[in-house]
Design a protein around this motif. Structure first.
Motif, PDB file in Angstrom:
ATOM      1  N   ARG A  16      20.456  20.070  35.019  1.00  0.00           N
ATOM      2  CA  ARG A  16      20.135  18.647  34.901  1.00  0.00           C
ATOM      3  C   ARG A  16      19.147  18.226  35.984  1.00  0.00           C
ATOM      4  NH1 ARG A  16      24.142  13.382  35.767  1.00  0.00           N
ATOM      5  NH2 ARG A  16      22.499  11.839  35.434  1.00  0.00           N
ATOM      6  N   ASN A  62      15.539  16.543  35.427  1.00  0.00           N
ATOM      7  CA  ASN A  62      15.213  15.275  36.078  1.00  0.00           C
ATOM      8  C   ASN A  62      13.914  15.387  36.873  1.00  0.00           C
ATOM      9  OD1 ASN A  62      16.285  12.474  37.078  1.00  0.00           O
ATOM     10  ND2 ASN A  62      15.724  13.590  38.939  1.00  0.00           N
ATOM     11  N   GLN A  89      16.590   5.523  29.972  1.00  0.00           N
ATOM     12  CA  GLN A  89      17.862   6.000  29.436  1.00  0.00           C
ATOM     13  C   GLN A  89      17.802   7.496  29.153  1.00  0.00           C
ATOM     14  OE1 GLN A  89      18.729   4.709  25.503  1.00  0.00           O
ATOM     15  NE2 GLN A  89      20.604   5.907  25.354  1.00  0.00           N
ATOM     16  N   ARG A  90      16.691   7.979  28.651  1.00  0.00           N
ATOM     17  CA  ARG A  90      16.573   9.392  28.301  1.00  0.00           C
ATOM     18  C   ARG A  90      16.607  10.272  29.549  1.00  0.00           C
ATOM     19  NH1 ARG A  90      13.267   9.767  22.697  1.00  0.00           N
ATOM     20  NH2 ARG A  90      13.336   7.576  22.144  1.00  0.00           N
ATOM     21  N   GLN A 129      18.025   9.433  32.487  1.00  0.00           N
ATOM     22  CA  GLN A 129      19.318   9.338  33.172  1.00  0.00           C
ATOM     23  C   GLN A 129      20.487   9.741  32.259  1.00  0.00           C
ATOM     24  OE1 GLN A 129      21.881   6.536  32.731  1.00  0.00           O
ATOM     25  NE2 GLN A 129      23.159   7.890  33.974  1.00  0.00           N
ATOM     26  N   GLU A 130      20.658   9.043  31.130  1.00  0.00           N
ATOM     27  CA  GLU A 130      21.841   9.263  30.317  1.00  0.00           C
ATOM     28  C   GLU A 130      21.740  10.508  29.445  1.00  0.00           C
ATOM     29  OE1 GLU A 130      24.446   7.063  26.800  1.00  0.00           O
ATOM     30  OE2 GLU A 130      23.062   5.891  28.030  1.00  0.00           O
ATOM     31  N   ASP A 131      20.594  10.692  28.775  1.00  0.00           N
ATOM     32  CA  ASP A 131      20.487  11.823  27.853  1.00  0.00           C
ATOM     33  C   ASP A 131      20.528  13.165  28.575  1.00  0.00           C
ATOM     34  OD1 ASP A 131      20.427  10.142  25.740  1.00  0.00           O
ATOM     35  OD2 ASP A 131      18.295  10.323  25.316  1.00  0.00           O
ATOM     36  N   MET A 181      22.148  13.699  31.315  1.00  0.00           N
ATOM     37  CA  MET A 181      23.556  13.848  31.701  1.00  0.00           C
ATOM     38  C   MET A 181      24.389  14.336  30.516  1.00  0.00           C
ATOM     39  SD  MET A 181      26.666  12.045  31.265  1.00  0.00           S
ATOM     40  CE  MET A 181      26.213  10.310  31.075  1.00  0.00           C
ATOM     41  N   ARG A 182      24.177  13.733  29.335  1.00  0.00           N
ATOM     42  CA  ARG A 182      24.947  14.126  28.154  1.00  0.00           C
ATOM     43  C   ARG A 182      24.546  15.518  27.675  1.00  0.00           C
ATOM     44  NH1 ARG A 182      23.917  10.140  23.784  1.00  0.00           N
ATOM     45  NH2 ARG A 182      25.719  11.060  22.756  1.00  0.00           N
ATOM     46  N   THR A 196      26.371  17.891  29.960  1.00  0.00           N
ATOM     47  CA  THR A 196      27.803  17.916  29.649  1.00  0.00           C
ATOM     48  C   THR A 196      28.077  18.702  28.375  1.00  0.00           C
ATOM     49  OG1 THR A 196      28.072  15.746  30.690  1.00  0.00           O
ATOM     50  CG2 THR A 196      29.843  16.493  29.249  1.00  0.00           C
ATOM     51  N   GLN A 204      22.017   6.362  18.895  1.00  0.00           N
ATOM     52  CA  GLN A 204      21.397   6.281  20.214  1.00  0.00           C
ATOM     53  C   GLN A 204      20.166   5.364  20.197  1.00  0.00           C
ATOM     54  OE1 GLN A 204      22.638   7.613  23.076  1.00  0.00           O
ATOM     55  NE2 GLN A 204      24.376   8.029  21.751  1.00  0.00           N
ATOM     56  N   ARG A 252      20.084  -2.349  24.420  1.00  0.00           N
ATOM     57  CA  ARG A 252      20.149  -2.299  25.884  1.00  0.00           C
ATOM     58  C   ARG A 252      18.814  -2.712  26.508  1.00  0.00           C
ATOM     59  NH1 ARG A 252      22.821   2.005  26.346  1.00  0.00           N
ATOM     60  NH2 ARG A 252      21.074   3.415  25.936  1.00  0.00           N
TER      61      ARG A 252
END
Length: 398
Positions: A171, A175, A193-194, A196-198, A200-201, A204, A277, A284
């Motif tokens: 990750r 980044n 969002q992509r 930071q969140e994507d 991370m997901r 995971t 998404q 958002r």
């Protein structure tokens, strides 16, 4: 996603497959015996494995450990000279360490499986004879299982700890790559969002699916030969009748059936997850703009955007409803399947209690490996939606 962490991904993964096949070919064409050249006894390859945890420092295993890590060192040196990617210490050595630990865990399962037959046959003998036996043999057998299980659990926990760090490094690499190209990528809808969140997901999902996939492949490699041998005790299957390698065909057929059915009933879910998404990101984004600008996030605009979210969620709920019904029914039937296929052999008196336990254990492991797609389908759906978003995100860099 891959370029940031692996050196030249296309050629890297092709070289992984090629190097794996070369090593497999060398190992099974005589490499298992080459340990004698560095001082191993000439008959070490004929040594029988013990049934306990001590088998993992038998000469057979020690030679394999040396072979494995030497082959990794050669592979890593090649790519260091070829590219010298900043993250390849983690992507090569880290991947090799994870695979080795997963392989070790699978071998622990093989060892436990070898323990089943003599232990439960001992119990059956004591019960059938009517005179019992030496209780110390039961305690010794139980302690053997306990030692193996303790080592297996310890390795599994340590590997999960390492995998978590490995995935976070991946990750981090993603980044860094996206931030280095932020001047271009910031123009894409939902760029923050992509990043930071994507990412991370994505990390995971990889942590869950990646290790499970490796374990499924290594389990098949380890247990299929065992299942082939045990099939000799089960010459016939219900309805089908006599069939060579019956247990192998039964496990493959049942797993393919489940995979096909779930792929059909779940075919719409990846696209809906991807759309989910997008509509969430649009809502958002408008709300974030509304924090700084009075003319943004007006009630009507927000209501329309939330209406899109609602519509997509309700479609997801509907499609997941029948998908869950089918998947849960399959899982429940799966519990009975391994026992039902043994009914003819049990009725004919062809297997003992120990063999029943051993066959059930092996059969379960092989079926679980073939059913990787079945058990991981929801995670795969989410992973596909994330992959599509990040792929779309990265396309602007080409």
């Amino acid at each position: 996603m891959f370029k940031s962490f692996f050196p030249n991904p296309k050629w890297f993964f092709l070289s992984v497959i090629l190097w794996f096949l070369i090593n497999i070919g060398l190992w099974y064409s005589g490499g298992k015996e080459w340990g004698t050249l560095i001082g191993f006894p000439t008959d070490y390859s004929q040594i029988e494995h013990s049934l306990g945890v001590s088998r993992f420092w038998d000469l057979k295993y020690i030679w394999f450990y040396l072979w494995y890590w030497l082959s990794i060192a050669i592979f890593a040196l090649f790519w260091k000279i070829k590219v010298n990617h900043p993250w390849q210490a983690w992507s090569i050595w880290g991947s090799a360490f994870i695979i080795f630990n997963v392989w070790l865990g699978v071998q622990m399962s093989v060892t436990i499986n070898a323990w089943y037959s003599p232990f439960f046959d001992l119990i059956q003998k004591m019960m059938n004879d009517g005179v019992g036996g030496d209780v110390n043999l039961l305690y010794q057998g139980t302690l053997t299982f306990l030692y193996i299980a303790m080592v297996a659990v310890t390795i599994a926990v340590l590997n999960l700890f390492f995998v978590s760090h490995y995935i976070f490094r991946w990750r981090t690499a993603m980044n860094d790559y996206y931030i280095a190209n932020w001047a271009i990528l910031r123009q894409v809808e939902g760029a923050s969002q992509r990043v930071q969140e994507d990412t991370m997901r994505f990390a995971t999902s990889l942590e869950t699916l990646g290790v499970s996939f490796i374990k499924a492949i290594l389990t098949l490699i380890a247990f299929l030969p065992v299942l082939v041998q045990l099939s000799a005790h089960v010459p016939a299957l219900p309805i089908i009748g006599e069939l060579k390698y019956s247990l192998v065909w039964a496990s493959i057929g049942w797993a393919l059936f489940g995979t096909f059915v779930l792929m059909v009933v779940g075919i719409k879910l990846p696209g809906l997850e991807f759309n989910n998404q997008k509509v969430e990101a649009a809502l958002r984004k408008e709300l974030v703009y509304g924090e700084d600008h009075d003319h943004r996030a007006e009630p009507k605009k927000v209501k329309d955007l939330f209406g899109n979210v609602r519509k997509n969620y309700f479609r997801l709920y509907f499609h997941y409803a029948y998908f869950n019904v089918v998947s849960i029914w399959y899982i429940q039937l799966d519990i009975l399947f391994s026992l039902v296929v043994l009914f003819p052999a049990i009725a004919a008196g062809l297997i003992t209690l120990g063999l029943l336990q051993q066959i059930s254990h092996v059969f379960e492991k092989v079926r679980e490996s073939f059913q990787y797609l079945v058990s991981s389908w929801k995670s795969i759906i989410e992973m596909l939606s994330i992959y599509k978003r990040l792929k779309e995100f990265e396309s602007i860099l080409k």
